[in-house]
Design an enzyme around this catalytic site. Sequence first.
Site, PDB file in Angstrom:
ATOM      1  N   HIS A  34      32.349  36.262  -0.047  1.00 56.45           N
ATOM      2  CA  HIS A  34      31.997  36.416   1.077  1.00 56.45           C
ATOM      3  C   HIS A  34      30.691  36.517   2.077  1.00 56.45           C
ATOM      4  O   HIS A  34      29.964  36.760   2.946  1.00 56.45           O
ATOM      5  CB  HIS A  34      33.126  37.031   2.483  1.00 56.45           C
ATOM      6  CG  HIS A  34      34.388  36.824   2.737  1.00 56.45           C
ATOM      7  ND1 HIS A  34      35.260  37.626   2.429  1.00 56.45           N
ATOM      8  CD2 HIS A  34      35.210  35.455   2.256  1.00 56.45           C
ATOM      9  CE1 HIS A  34      36.993  36.704   1.663  1.00 56.45           C
ATOM     10  NE2 HIS A  34      36.244  35.548   2.138  1.00 56.45           N
ATOM     11  N   ASN A  86      31.509  21.615  -1.122  1.00 55.12           N
ATOM     12  CA  ASN A  86      32.469  22.929  -1.396  1.00 55.12           C
ATOM     13  C   ASN A  86      33.152  22.532  -2.333  1.00 55.12           C
ATOM     14  O   ASN A  86      33.869  22.196  -1.952  1.00 55.12           O
ATOM     15  CB  ASN A  86      32.568  23.787  -0.446  1.00 55.12           C
ATOM     16  CG  ASN A  86      32.935  24.833  -0.965  1.00 55.12           C
ATOM     17  OD1 ASN A  86      33.632  25.110  -1.806  1.00 55.12           O
ATOM     18  ND2 ASN A  86      33.746  25.982   0.228  1.00 55.12           N
ATOM     19  N   ARG A 115      28.037  25.639  -2.356  1.00 61.19           N
ATOM     20  CA  ARG A 115      28.418  26.363  -2.453  1.00 61.19           C
ATOM     21  C   ARG A 115      28.540  27.437  -3.838  1.00 61.19           C
ATOM     22  O   ARG A 115      29.638  26.073  -4.233  1.00 61.19           O
ATOM     23  CB  ARG A 115      29.883  26.684  -1.169  1.00 61.19           C
ATOM     24  CG  ARG A 115      30.412  28.647  -1.619  1.00 61.19           C
ATOM     25  CD  ARG A 115      31.759  27.847  -1.439  1.00 61.19           C
ATOM     26  NE  ARG A 115      32.481  29.173  -1.132  1.00 61.19           N
ATOM     27  CZ  ARG A 115      33.700  29.760  -1.464  1.00 61.19           C
ATOM     28  NH1 ARG A 115      34.626  28.427  -1.746  1.00 61.19           N
ATOM     29  NH2 ARG A 115      34.086  30.791  -1.586  1.00 61.19           N
ATOM     30  N   ARG A 141      47.251  38.098  -2.092  1.00 64.29           N
ATOM     31  CA  ARG A 141      46.162  39.026  -3.426  1.00 64.29           C
ATOM     32  C   ARG A 141      46.914  40.412  -2.884  1.00 64.29           C
ATOM     33  O   ARG A 141      46.867  40.815  -1.211  1.00 64.29           O
ATOM     34  CB  ARG A 141      45.396  38.922  -2.957  1.00 64.29           C
ATOM     35  CG  ARG A 141      45.199  37.381  -3.191  1.00 64.29           C
ATOM     36  CD  ARG A 141      42.987  37.529  -3.414  1.00 64.29           C
ATOM     37  NE  ARG A 141      42.645  36.088  -3.961  1.00 64.29           N
ATOM     38  CZ  ARG A 141      41.838  35.623  -2.683  1.00 64.29           C
ATOM     39  NH1 ARG A 141      40.464  36.286  -2.198  1.00 64.29           N
ATOM     40  NH2 ARG A 141      41.106  34.311  -3.055  1.00 64.29           N
ATOM     41  N   GLU A 177      29.971  29.054   7.683  1.00 65.04           N
ATOM     42  CA  GLU A 177      29.273  29.372   6.163  1.00 65.04           C
ATOM     43  C   GLU A 177      28.569  27.733   5.931  1.00 65.04           C
ATOM     44  O   GLU A 177      27.337  27.659   5.170  1.00 65.04           O
ATOM     45  CB  GLU A 177      30.690  29.359   5.366  1.00 65.04           C
ATOM     46  CG  GLU A 177      30.984  30.714   5.459  1.00 65.04           C
ATOM     47  CD  GLU A 177      32.114  31.223   4.692  1.00 65.04           C
ATOM     48  OE1 GLU A 177      32.156  31.776   3.458  1.00 65.04           O
ATOM     49  OE2 GLU A 177      33.760  30.876   5.237  1.00 65.04           O
TER      50      GLU A 177
END
Length: 402
Positions: free
Chosen positions: A179, A11, A90, A240, A385
């Site tokens: 996601h 990743n 990923r 965010r 994941e």
Amino acid sequence: MALHDLILVLNCGSSSLKGAVLDAHGDTLLLGCLAEKLGTAEALMTFKDENGKRSVALAAPGDHHTAVAALLAELQRLDLQARIAAVGHRVVHGGERFSASTLIDDAVLADIEACIPLAPLHNPAHVAGIRAARDAFPQLPQVAVFDTAFHQTLPEHAYRYAVPDALYCQHGVRRYGFHGTSYRYVAAESARLLGRDMAGLGLVIAHLGNGASVCAVRNGQSQDTSMGLTPLEGLVMGTRSGDIDPAIYPFLQANTGMDLAAINRMLNHESGLLGLSGLSNDCRTLEAAAAEGHAGAQLALAVFAYRLAKYIAAMAVAAGRLDALVFTGGIGENSELIRAQALQHLQVLGFVLDEAANSAARFGAAGIITAEGSTPLALVVPTNEEAMIARDTARLSQIQAA
Ligand code: AMP
């Protein structure tokens, strides 16, 4: 020693590389690594396994190639290199080109590069990581697993923005969602926990980490999700803002003199839990401060939980039926406070919280957190994941070998 029974999962971020060596089912982690500060003189790689942690400085240029070379050397040192069967990557953005994980060839790599305008911070790092891994493991199949792919089943009325059609046709302005790898894993685990077939099952899954989103899943397919063209849309997140009136851009420009880049930076990095609380982006820190009476922390958590509940109700519409709400991600898996506050707002949908079960479902424990007879149910299901990437990589590599 078994040969070719392990998967390397990578990743790559712009200045980091996370790696994991797993069995082909994604169940057992043999080695984890994290390279940080890539591209600087302080680039450092830390390895972690059953023998503990150890760090090595990365020689110049300290980039993704250097990090993958250091990982290869460590795999050789541990006698694991010959056991690696394939590498799974990923990839954040696959645009409309990728609706599933795929084996990487030159054309696929070019298509991932073509998605750079949609993910200018992420996809260049993925491309660098894939190139480095292809150089280091030239004989191994490489697989790309996209965050966006699971959401390619969204109906058009869910993914289109109400803006001039040409923006979609010419520039790909639409909702993509993120996601997706987590949602795919958690949807399957939830069905297993419930003893239900995915067919006919209506789920709303809330992936609540530093980045946060919700997703409606029906018959195992994503029907809608809260993130959009970028991961800024939707829920309140660590830093965010999530949803905001887009007219904030001209408003702030006129009233504060901030330019577009400054406003964008503020909405992505200085807002959310951090901006509201004035204290931290970290839910755990805010819970501790809120318990001590910190008004900003209390407000930040309240806004987070309320926005979450509103979105869950909206996603129930998208799912068409709601058998279960599923919490996952660092906050979803651990914060009984956020889960309780969200379910308080959601009593209108029939949820009845079991407080003891809610307190027990933490730190990796899965379980149902609603009371006997509550419909819909609410569950906690830890995400994984890396396991999903390992499984996809193993499956697609075997297809190639057959
Ligand atoms: P993630 O991005 O999935 O690693 O999630 C990170 C978020 O999970 C941070 O806001 C953490 O504060 C939050 N988190 C982790 N553990 C806990 C906990 N025990 N209680 C509340 N929040 C937690």
